[in-house]
Design an enzyme around this catalytic site. Structure first.
Site, PDB file in Angstrom:
ATOM      1  CE1 TYR A 141      -3.085  -2.976   0.091  1.00  0.00           C
ATOM      2  CE2 TYR A 141      -3.519  -2.553   2.408  1.00  0.00           C
ATOM      3  CZ  TYR A 141      -3.736  -3.289   1.262  1.00  0.00           C
ATOM      4  OH  TYR A 141      -4.616  -4.345   1.283  1.00  0.00           O
ATOM      5  CB  SER A 182     -13.641  -4.585  -0.920  1.00  0.00           C
ATOM      6  OG  SER A 182     -12.344  -4.192  -1.295  1.00  0.00           O
ATOM      7  NE  ARG A 194     -11.889  -3.372  -5.089  1.00  0.00           N
ATOM      8  CZ  ARG A 194     -10.619  -3.361  -4.674  1.00  0.00           C
ATOM      9  NH1 ARG A 194     -10.073  -2.258  -4.242  1.00  0.00           N
ATOM     10  NH2 ARG A 194      -9.906  -4.485  -4.668  1.00  0.00           N
ATOM     11  N   GLY A 195     -17.005   0.882  -1.876  1.00  0.00           N
ATOM     12  CA  GLY A 195     -17.853   2.077  -1.798  1.00  0.00           C
ATOM     13  C   GLY A 195     -19.166   1.926  -2.546  1.00  0.00           C
ATOM     14  CG  PHE A 196     -21.513  -0.560  -6.089  1.00  0.00           C
ATOM     15  CD1 PHE A 196     -21.368   0.099  -7.303  1.00  0.00           C
ATOM     16  CD2 PHE A 196     -22.724  -1.176  -5.815  1.00  0.00           C
ATOM     17  CE1 PHE A 196     -22.402   0.135  -8.219  1.00  0.00           C
ATOM     18  CE2 PHE A 196     -23.765  -1.154  -6.728  1.00  0.00           C
ATOM     19  CZ  PHE A 196     -23.601  -0.505  -7.931  1.00  0.00           C
ATOM     20  CG  HIS A 214      -1.128  -8.588  -0.608  1.00  0.00           C
ATOM     21  ND1 HIS A 214      -0.685  -7.309  -0.400  1.00  0.00           N
ATOM     22  CD2 HIS A 214      -2.456  -8.474  -0.844  1.00  0.00           C
ATOM     23  CE1 HIS A 214      -1.701  -6.466  -0.517  1.00  0.00           C
ATOM     24  NE2 HIS A 214      -2.785  -7.147  -0.785  1.00  0.00           N
TER      25      HIS A 214
END
Ligand SMILES: NC(=O)c1ccc[n+]([C@@H]2O[C@H](COP(=O)([O-])OP(=O)(O)OC[C@H]3O[C@@H](n4cnc5c(N)ncnc54)[C@H](OP(=O)(O)O)[C@@H]3O)[C@@H](O)[C@H]2O)c1
Length: 327
Positions: A56, A202, A206-208, A123
């Site tokens: 990140y 998420s 992712r905000g959806f 990861h």
């Protein structure tokens, strides 16, 4: 904030964690001051499970978290991840070779300004290195006290089982939300059978699943959602229609859609810990309040019926990187 013990190895975390990725990349412009204030507010509210990764930024997200937790390390559970090579800040190939893991862990410890990583995830699975070697290397780091728990991210059921034989896997981190339910058939039963907890990344799609989602082309070039297939053209339209049920249930409960999305995950089992990401205190407060949202059988039925696993249009990653998941 209630706590959860999502697995059989005694790791205790807050029922909701805080995803720190967006503080340094992926969604919009970083604001370190507000991000650090958000991490401090999370601690004050009893949300003490922080998710970061070497990748990140790269690097700068771990540094930011290390800075924010200066003098408060004992209050936090820190999860980070290794998995790629870097040339400067340029990401190269996957690399989970034991000597690479050992070097990265020392670097992570330096950036996080700590003597231990509470959860160390691989990861992405590196097919060049047998997972038994990866688990063995992390097991040695656990013996050495540099790492407390082993985690995998986006691994397939077979890989999880093999890794767990060598070094107990405490947590699997993968995308899981009301609109991404691909793990329910095979992976979720496989980890439950072994007492491995699930960290749902998420969790807001992712905000959806909040009230703020935009079609892909309205995000800046640097925002991941511009390239997320689920936010593109007809997919966005179809997904917005499917997700209208989240808004309906939110209205019925007089809470926000984000809170419904998080409450749905919290209702799916004590072994599930969502880690919503935000870099703003006001959004953090909204998300943390989801622990108090009670959904009844009627709410759950409506959500399940309107958003079954096959309801979402578009893959969750662009084709070029999708193959790295679930293997
Ligand atoms: N293992 C992996 O491969 C992997 C992959 C992706 C993510 N992760 C981890 O999972 C964490 C969470 O996932 P994520 O950040 O991708 O997705 P997410 O939590 O589903 O959504 C984050 C996005 O939603 C916005 N948001 C959050 N709460 C909101 C609310 N209540 N109302 C409106 N908007 C809201 C955030 O905006 P603001 O930031 O502007 O507030 C951000 O743009 C990450 O931070 C990262 O630590 C792991």
């Amino acid at each position: 904030m209630p706590r959860r013990r999502p697995n059989g190895v005694g790791l205790e975390v807050s029922a909701l964690g805080l995803g720190c990725m967006g503080m340094s990349q992926t969604y919009g412009v970083p604001d370190d001051r507000e991000s650090i204030a958000t991490i401090h507010r999370a601690l004050e509210r009893g949300c003490f499970f922080f998710d970061t990764a070497e990748s990140y930024g790269p690097f700068v997200n771990e540094e930011l978290l290390g800075r924010a937790l200066r003098g408060r390390r004992e209050e936090a559970v820190i999860a980070t991840k290794f998995g790629w090579e870097y040339e400067g800040t340029r990401r190269g190939a996957l690399n989970s070779k034991p000597e690479h893991i050992r070097r990265v862990v020392d670097e992570c410890l330096g950036r996080l300004k700590t003597d231990r990583i509470d959860v160390l995830y691989q990861h992405r699975v590196d097919l060049e290195v047998p997972i038994e070697e990866v688990a063995g290397a992390v097991g040695e780091l656990i013996q050495a006290g540099k790492v407390l728990h082993f985690g995998l991210s986006e691994a397939g059921a077979g890989t999880i089982a093999r890794a767990h034989e060598v070094c107990p896997v405490a947590l699997l981190q993968t995308e899981y939300s009301l609109w991404e339910r691909h793990i329910e058939q095979e992976i979720l039963p496989a980890i439950r059978e072994r007492g491995i907890g699930l960290v749902a990344y998420s969790p807001l799609g992712r905000g959806f699943l909040t009230s703020t989602a935009l079609p892909a082309e309205e995000y800046p070039e640097s925002d991941y959602r511009r390239h997320d297939p689920r936010f593109q053209g007809d997919n966005f339209t179809a997904n917005t229609a499917a997700a209208s049920v989240v808004r309906e249930v939110a209205a019925r409960r007089e809470v926000t859609p984000a809170q419904i999305a998080l409450a749905w995950l919290l209702h799916r089992g004590e072994d599930i810990v969502p880690i919503p990401g935000t870099k703003r205190r006001v959004t953090l407060e909204e998300n943390l309040a989801a622990v108090d949202v009670v959904l009844d059988a009627e709410d759950l039925r409506r959500l399940d019926e309107a958003l079954p696993p096959e309801a979402v249009a578009g893959t969750r990653y662009p084709e070029a990187v999708m193959h790295m998941n679930g293997r």
